[in-house]
Design a protein around this motif. Sequence first.
Motif, PDB file in Angstrom:
ATOM      1  N   MET A   1      44.050  38.062  38.921  1.00 20.97           N
ATOM      2  CA  MET A   1      45.152  38.870  38.406  1.00 20.97           C
ATOM      3  C   MET A   1      44.247  38.874  37.137  1.00 20.97           C
ATOM      4  SD  MET A   1      49.270  36.859  36.925  1.00 20.97           S
ATOM      5  CE  MET A   1      49.978  37.574  38.647  1.00 20.97           C
ATOM      6  N   THR A   2      44.804  40.265  36.610  1.00 18.18           N
ATOM      7  CA  THR A   2      44.708  41.139  35.527  1.00 18.18           C
ATOM      8  C   THR A   2      44.754  40.431  34.482  1.00 18.18           C
ATOM      9  OG1 THR A   2      45.047  43.394  35.443  1.00 18.18           O
ATOM     10  CG2 THR A   2      43.707  43.322  36.828  1.00 18.18           C
ATOM     11  N   ALA A   3      44.254  40.720  33.376  1.00 16.50           N
ATOM     12  CA  ALA A   3      45.145  40.453  31.706  1.00 16.50           C
ATOM     13  C   ALA A   3      46.004  40.942  31.732  1.00 16.50           C
ATOM     14  CB  ALA A   3      44.140  40.683  30.807  1.00 16.50           C
ATOM     15  N   GLU A   4      46.561  43.321  32.163  1.00 18.17           N
ATOM     16  CA  GLU A   4      47.162  43.284  31.674  1.00 18.17           C
ATOM     17  C   GLU A   4      48.409  43.428  32.636  1.00 18.17           C
ATOM     18  OE1 GLU A   4      44.428  44.385  32.676  1.00 18.17           O
ATOM     19  OE2 GLU A   4      44.142  45.532  30.491  1.00 18.17           O
ATOM     20  N   ASP A   5      48.015  42.208  34.305  1.00 14.39           N
ATOM     21  CA  ASP A   5      49.612  42.306  35.368  1.00 14.39           C
ATOM     22  C   ASP A   5      50.240  41.133  33.856  1.00 14.39           C
ATOM     23  OD1 ASP A   5      48.494  44.081  36.610  1.00 14.39           O
ATOM     24  OD2 ASP A   5      47.707  42.502  37.804  1.00 14.39           O
ATOM     25  N   GLN A   6      49.205  39.996  33.930  1.00 20.20           N
ATOM     26  CA  GLN A   6      49.372  38.662  33.347  1.00 20.20           C
ATOM     27  C   GLN A   6      50.709  39.034  31.903  1.00 20.20           C
ATOM     28  OE1 GLN A   6      45.787  36.880  32.252  1.00 20.20           O
ATOM     29  NE2 GLN A   6      45.948  35.742  34.152  1.00 20.20           N
ATOM     30  N   LEU A   7      49.769  39.778  30.870  1.00 18.73           N
ATOM     31  CA  LEU A   7      50.917  40.148  29.681  1.00 18.73           C
ATOM     32  C   LEU A   7      51.817  41.058  30.336  1.00 18.73           C
ATOM     33  CD1 LEU A   7      50.642  40.480  26.549  1.00 18.73           C
ATOM     34  CD2 LEU A   7      49.684  42.944  26.788  1.00 18.73           C
ATOM     35  N   ALA A  55      52.324  32.683  26.524  1.00 13.23           N
ATOM     36  CA  ALA A  55      51.951  33.659  26.356  1.00 13.23           C
ATOM     37  C   ALA A  55      50.456  33.442  25.183  1.00 13.23           C
ATOM     38  CB  ALA A  55      52.932  34.029  24.914  1.00 13.23           C
ATOM     39  N   GLN A  56      50.972  32.089  24.203  1.00 13.06           N
ATOM     40  CA  GLN A  56      49.399  30.457  23.699  1.00 13.06           C
ATOM     41  C   GLN A  56      48.189  31.070  24.772  1.00 13.06           C
ATOM     42  OE1 GLN A  56      50.011  30.810  20.367  1.00 13.06           O
ATOM     43  NE2 GLN A  56      47.537  30.168  20.365  1.00 13.06           N
ATOM     44  N   GLU A  57      48.194  30.221  25.559  1.00 16.18           N
ATOM     45  CA  GLU A  57      47.139  30.243  26.675  1.00 16.18           C
ATOM     46  C   GLU A  57      47.018  31.803  27.134  1.00 16.18           C
ATOM     47  OE1 GLU A  57      49.626  28.787  29.909  1.00 16.18           O
ATOM     48  OE2 GLU A  57      48.847  26.644  28.787  1.00 16.18           O
ATOM     49  N   PHE A  58      47.668  33.267  26.962  1.00 16.27           N
ATOM     50  CA  PHE A  58      47.125  34.288  26.971  1.00 16.27           C
ATOM     51  C   PHE A  58      46.414  34.702  26.487  1.00 16.27           C
ATOM     52  CE2 PHE A  58      47.696  38.690  26.835  1.00 16.27           C
ATOM     53  CZ  PHE A  58      47.227  39.020  28.214  1.00 16.27           C
ATOM     54  N   ILE A  59      46.331  34.492  25.144  1.00 13.78           N
ATOM     55  CA  ILE A  59      46.346  34.803  23.830  1.00 13.78           C
ATOM     56  C   ILE A  59      45.230  34.367  23.508  1.00 13.78           C
ATOM     57  CG2 ILE A  59      46.623  34.836  21.828  1.00 13.78           C
ATOM     58  CD1 ILE A  59      49.316  35.218  22.069  1.00 13.78           C
ATOM     59  N   ASP A  60      44.841  32.533  23.719  1.00 12.42           N
ATOM     60  CA  ASP A  60      43.895  32.122  23.697  1.00 12.42           C
ATOM     61  C   ASP A  60      42.721  32.394  25.094  1.00 12.42           C
ATOM     62  OD1 ASP A  60      45.189  30.555  21.114  1.00 12.42           O
ATOM     63  OD2 ASP A  60      44.967  28.762  23.210  1.00 12.42           O
ATOM     64  N   ALA A  61      43.314  32.365  26.189  1.00  6.99           N
ATOM     65  CA  ALA A  61      42.053  32.968  26.788  1.00  6.99           C
ATOM     66  C   ALA A  61      41.325  34.406  27.169  1.00  6.99           C
ATOM     67  CB  ALA A  61      42.936  32.802  28.529  1.00  6.99           C
ATOM     68  N   ARG A  62      41.824  35.547  26.030  1.00 10.20           N
ATOM     69  CA  ARG A  62      41.847  36.445  25.698  1.00 10.20           C
ATOM     70  C   ARG A  62      40.793  36.545  23.986  1.00 10.20           C
ATOM     71  NH1 ARG A  62      44.350  37.143  29.868  1.00 10.20           N
ATOM     72  NH2 ARG A  62      41.937  36.497  30.453  1.00 10.20           N
ATOM     73  N   LYS A  63      40.683  35.708  24.030  1.00 11.49           N
ATOM     74  CA  LYS A  63      40.519  35.286  22.271  1.00 11.49           C
ATOM     75  C   LYS A  63      38.981  34.594  23.054  1.00 11.49           C
ATOM     76  CE  LYS A  63      43.716  34.369  18.643  1.00 11.49           C
ATOM     77  NZ  LYS A  63      44.036  34.092  17.961  1.00 11.49           N
ATOM     78  N   ALA A  64      38.847  33.355  24.054  1.00 14.03           N
ATOM     79  CA  ALA A  64      37.975  33.122  24.179  1.00 14.03           C
ATOM     80  C   ALA A  64      36.985  34.851  24.982  1.00 14.03           C
ATOM     81  CB  ALA A  64      38.215  31.953  25.408  1.00 14.03           C
ATOM     82  N   GLU A  65      37.188  35.839  25.859  1.00 11.84           N
ATOM     83  CA  GLU A  65      36.995  36.156  26.145  1.00 11.84           C
ATOM     84  C   GLU A  65      35.786  37.309  25.505  1.00 11.84           C
ATOM     85  OE1 GLU A  65      38.174  39.949  29.513  1.00 11.84           O
ATOM     86  OE2 GLU A  65      39.033  38.362  29.479  1.00 11.84           O
TER      87      GLU A  65
END
Length: 106
Positions: A1-7, A55-65
């Motif tokens: 699942m891509t980041a856009e799909d998760q969002l 949402a916070q997990e998604f944000i944290d994952a994107r920041k780590a990326e």
Amino acid sequence: MTAEDQLEQLRDLARLAAHDSVEDTSGLARGEAPVRRDLQLRSQREEAAKLRTQAQEFIDARKAEVDRKKAKLDAQMRAMNPEMEPLLEHVRGLNRAIAARSLYLG
């Protein structure tokens, strides 16, 4: 699942939570309506808490990326620096020559 799909999935869940209304309790016996409403509100609060966590997990994952990609680019820049040093020295020499010529021409 891509980041856009998760969002998009998170947005859909947020829309559902925002539009989820309390059931019509007019047909319930006296005293049942507040209990059912309390249960629904608790359920909605729990769902909202889950959405916030997701949402916070998604944000944290994107920041780590982003941090990983930035570190990779920094390493590439450090690797290129020795190759660029002769070119930079040439540019510094040209700048000195330009400055000397500007001084001479006044």
